[in-house]
Design an enzyme around this catalytic site. Structure first.
Site, PDB file in Angstrom:
ATOM      1  N   LYS A 186      40.323  29.236  37.855  1.00 30.33           N
ATOM      2  CA  LYS A 186      39.279  29.732  39.008  1.00 30.33           C
ATOM      3  C   LYS A 186      39.235  31.217  39.205  1.00 30.33           C
ATOM      4  CE  LYS A 186      41.480  31.956  41.409  1.00 30.33           C
ATOM      5  NZ  LYS A 186      42.243  33.345  41.212  1.00 30.33           N
ATOM      6  N   TYR A 271      41.050  30.891  47.611  1.00 26.34           N
ATOM      7  CA  TYR A 271      41.845  29.956  48.225  1.00 26.34           C
ATOM      8  C   TYR A 271      41.698  29.670  49.594  1.00 26.34           C
ATOM      9  CZ  TYR A 271      44.633  30.941  43.997  1.00 26.34           C
ATOM     10  OH  TYR A 271      45.424  30.949  42.832  1.00 26.34           O
TER      11      TYR A 271
HETATM   12  P1  NDP Z   1      45.217  39.134  32.671  1.00 28.87           P
HETATM   13  O1  NDP Z   1      44.553  40.429  32.648  1.00 28.87           O
HETATM   14  O2  NDP Z   1      46.545  39.108  32.733  1.00 28.87           O
HETATM   15  O3  NDP Z   1      44.844  38.258  31.167  1.00 28.87           O
HETATM   16  C1  NDP Z   1      43.791  37.744  30.712  1.00 28.87           C
HETATM   17  C2  NDP Z   1      43.511  37.856  29.266  1.00 28.87           C
HETATM   18  O4  NDP Z   1      42.348  37.465  28.953  1.00 28.87           O
HETATM   19  C3  NDP Z   1      44.305  38.983  28.564  1.00 28.87           C
HETATM   20  O5  NDP Z   1      45.458  39.211  28.271  1.00 28.87           O
HETATM   21  C4  NDP Z   1      43.501  38.640  27.231  1.00 28.87           C
HETATM   22  O6  NDP Z   1      44.201  37.858  26.272  1.00 28.87           O
HETATM   23  C5  NDP Z   1      42.233  37.887  27.724  1.00 28.87           C
HETATM   24  N1  NDP Z   1      41.069  38.729  27.599  1.00 28.87           N
HETATM   25  C6  NDP Z   1      40.137  38.308  26.825  1.00 28.87           C
HETATM   26  N2  NDP Z   1      39.105  39.170  27.016  1.00 28.87           N
HETATM   27  C7  NDP Z   1      39.369  40.151  27.964  1.00 28.87           C
HETATM   28  C8  NDP Z   1      38.796  41.342  28.473  1.00 28.87           C
HETATM   29  N3  NDP Z   1      37.609  41.955  28.234  1.00 28.87           N
HETATM   30  N4  NDP Z   1      39.424  41.912  29.419  1.00 28.87           N
HETATM   31  C9  NDP Z   1      40.729  41.664  29.868  1.00 28.87           C
HETATM   32  N5  NDP Z   1      41.579  40.427  29.264  1.00 28.87           N
HETATM   33  C10 NDP Z   1      40.762  39.770  28.174  1.00 28.87           C
HETATM   34  O7  NDP Z   1      44.589  38.055  33.644  1.00 28.87           O
HETATM   35  P2  NDP Z   1      45.084  36.841  34.521  1.00 28.87           P
HETATM   36  O8  NDP Z   1      45.899  35.987  33.449  1.00 28.87           O
HETATM   37  O9  NDP Z   1      45.859  37.473  35.755  1.00 28.87           O
HETATM   38  O10 NDP Z   1      43.875  35.990  35.092  1.00 28.87           O
HETATM   39  C11 NDP Z   1      43.267  35.312  34.044  1.00 28.87           C
HETATM   40  C12 NDP Z   1      42.493  34.265  34.734  1.00 28.87           C
HETATM   41  O11 NDP Z   1      43.298  33.397  35.394  1.00 28.87           O
HETATM   42  C13 NDP Z   1      41.522  34.638  35.856  1.00 28.87           C
HETATM   43  O12 NDP Z   1      40.363  33.815  36.071  1.00 28.87           O
HETATM   44  C14 NDP Z   1      42.320  34.351  37.265  1.00 28.87           C
HETATM   45  O13 NDP Z   1      41.484  34.221  38.284  1.00 28.87           O
HETATM   46  C15 NDP Z   1      43.037  33.133  36.980  1.00 28.87           C
HETATM   47  N6  NDP Z   1      44.318  33.227  37.760  1.00 28.87           N
HETATM   48  C16 NDP Z   1      44.485  31.861  38.282  1.00 28.87           C
HETATM   49  C17 NDP Z   1      45.974  32.037  38.938  1.00 28.87           C
HETATM   50  C18 NDP Z   1      46.049  30.744  39.601  1.00 28.87           C
HETATM   51  O14 NDP Z   1      47.089  30.606  40.376  1.00 28.87           O
HETATM   52  N7  NDP Z   1      45.315  29.681  39.375  1.00 28.87           N
HETATM   53  C19 NDP Z   1      46.849  33.148  38.992  1.00 28.87           C
HETATM   54  C20 NDP Z   1      46.254  34.103  38.252  1.00 28.87           C
HETATM   55  C21 NDP Z   1      45.039  34.390  37.745  1.00 28.87           C
HETATM   56  P3  NDP Z   1      44.245  37.996  24.911  1.00 28.87           P
HETATM   57  O15 NDP Z   1      44.932  39.463  24.669  1.00 28.87           O
HETATM   58  O16 NDP Z   1      45.269  36.930  24.316  1.00 28.87           O
HETATM   59  O17 NDP Z   1      42.987  37.868  24.317  1.00 28.87           O
END
Ligand code: NDP
Length: 420
Positions: A186, A271
């Site tokens: 989401k 949420y």
């Molecule tokens: P993070 O920034 O921690 O991780 C995102 C990952 O996406 C990065 O580590 C990277 O992984 C990849 N990525 C690819 N392109 C990019 C870019 N241009 N900039 C940054 N990261 C990039 O984010 P979150 O994990 O917190 O959030 C990711 C998604 O999950 C969002 O849509 C958020 O809304 C959702 N979310 C949902 C939650 C829930 O409870 N359902 C809780 C937290 C987040 P790599 O290095 O491996 O390519």
């Protein structure tokens, strides 16, 4: 009595006792295995991402739920599901090995019907770390350039897209074209137009599109929904949703319009939007909204800091919600009916979710949300199971239509009608 409203309550959570109905459960202070698991998770998080206050917020609420340290209250996904399914597990590749991807991967260790088998990442060093940690074969590892080749991989059933919001649209469509089922975080997309295109692409490719609405499988949430459906609250009159935290690092993608699609509303306000729908059991007919901004440097044009919005439902029920990146301790739902009420706080954090109704405390088991979610999503995809509250692309599309309308209401100052 454990105070929901105590600011520090979640930090000192496992030193305190929680009274659940008439029984008192003492939460164990860090068993050895909990410590090992917790330390390794924290290490992985620091390795893969920059600390931000959103994670602080969710983790304070979570109080290390992922480590599953509570013997008497915790029920794993499988016990909670009460399953008899004996078929194959859903084999999942995670795309985006960041903070939430790491949390999902850890939670999937306890899944019975879903298994982490692949990764898609822009960072080779993360891929290596995940390969050894989760025993992932090199043939199941991809980057953002070559992941379309997943179409030729018979050992991956589904890809879970956990990247910044602005990337979901293109990535989900590419996965669908590769013929794999998609689970997307989401918000599913930046707006309803994108969302509709994603739904269409998955339909055309004949693959399932599910969205990471983990609260739709959370036992206390499901109990409130059961009570509402059974008429135990009487006629539903009012819902209040408060969703917010103080966001940290101004350079993170969550404050970048292109990658986030907006601000707090996309990330945390959603949420309350989604909650207003599953708590009332109705789809809103109209929305009004007001935006306030105290820090235009941190929250640039198109990145909302605080939005209050109101929804009107066909029955006459109304909702009043707050979405913000500038206030802590906001994670609560209140549902009021002519014969009773439900109050949840925390309502949507990683857990333990806590709450009570006019009949007393909600005492359903504490679960690791992502473990239950992934086992349930496996059943939805592989066995055609119908969840109590939908988690498909159409469900997410409704939230996106409401988000579009909230932004439109903020811009115009007008009441916006909805046709979900
Ligand atoms: P993070 O920034 O921690 O991780 C995102 C990952 O996406 C990065 O580590 C990277 O992984 C990849 N990525 C690819 N392109 C990019 C870019 N241009 N900039 C940054 N990261 C990039 O984010 P979150 O994990 O917190 O959030 C990711 C998604 O999950 C969002 O849509 C958020 O809304 C959702 N979310 C949902 C939650 C829930 O409870 N359902 C809780 C937290 C987040 P790599 O290095 O491996 O390519």
């Amino acid at each position: 009595m454990f105070s929901y409203r105590n600011k520090e309550s979640c930090i000192i959570f496992y030193k305190r006792k929680i009274e659940v109905n008439n029984g008192t459960y003492f939460l164990r202070v860090c068993s050895q295995s909990f410590l090992c698991k917790f330390i390794s998770i924290v290490f992985l998080h620091y390795k893969t991402t920059v600390m931000n206050s959103r994670r602080d917020f969710l983790q304070k609420i979570a109080a290390a739920t992922i480590a599953v340290p509570f013997s008497s209250q915790v029920t794993t996904a499988c016990k909670a599901n009460n399953k008899s399914y004996d078929g194959p597990a859903l084999r999942v590749a995670i795309m985006g090995l960041g903070s939430y991807g790491t949390r999902v991967a850890e939670a999937m260790r306890d899944c019975k019907d879903a298994k982490l088998v692949g990764v898609i990442s822009g960072h080779p060093e993360k891929i290596s770390a995940w390969q050894s940690r989760y025993n992932i074969p090199v043939k199941n590892c991809y980057n953002y350039e070559n992941f379309d080749n997943v179409k030729d991989n018979p050992d991956i059933d589904a890809v879970y897209v956990i990247t910044p919001n602005g990337l979901h649209h293109d990535e989900v469509i590419r996965v669908a074209k590769a013929g794999k089922h998609v689970i997307c975080e989401k918000p599913m997309a930046l707006n309803a137009k994108q969302g509709q295109e994603m739904v269409n692409a998955c339909k055309k490719a004949n693959v399932r599109l599910l969205v990471g609405y983990r609260m739709h499988f959370e036992p206390k949430t499901l109990e409130v929904i059961r009570m509402r459906k059974a008429g135990e609250f009487g006629k539903i009159l009012f819902f209040q949703g408060l969703s917010g935290f103080v966001i940290g690092d101004p350079t993170q993608w969550r404050l970048n319009k292109e990658l986030a699609g907006g601000g707090a509303l996309m990330d945390i306000g959603i949420y309350s939007i989604n909650g207003s729908r599953y708590m009332t059991g109705e789809e809103p007919l109209w929305v009004t909204a007001q935006e306030t901004k105290t820090d235009p440097v941190k929250f640039k044009e198109g990145v909302d800091e605080t939005i209050q919005f109101q929804l009107g439902f066909p029955s006459g029920a109304v909702a009043s919600c707050l979405s913000t990146y500038s206030m802590n301790n906001l994670d609560s739902f209140f549902l009021n009916g002519s014969q009773g009420f439900a109050e949840m706080q925390p309502a949507t954090g990683y857990g333990p979710i806590m709450g009570h109704t006019h009949k007393g405390e909600l005492a359903q088991p504490v679960v690791t949300h992502q473990t239950v979610q992934m086992d349930e999503m496996s059943a939805i995809i592989l066995q055609g199971k119908q969840p109590v509250v939908p988690v498909d692309g159409e469900e997410a599309l409704k939230d996106l239509r409401i988000i579009d309308a909230i932004y439109e209401a903020c811009r115009s100052g007008k009441k916006i009608n909805l046709n979900l």
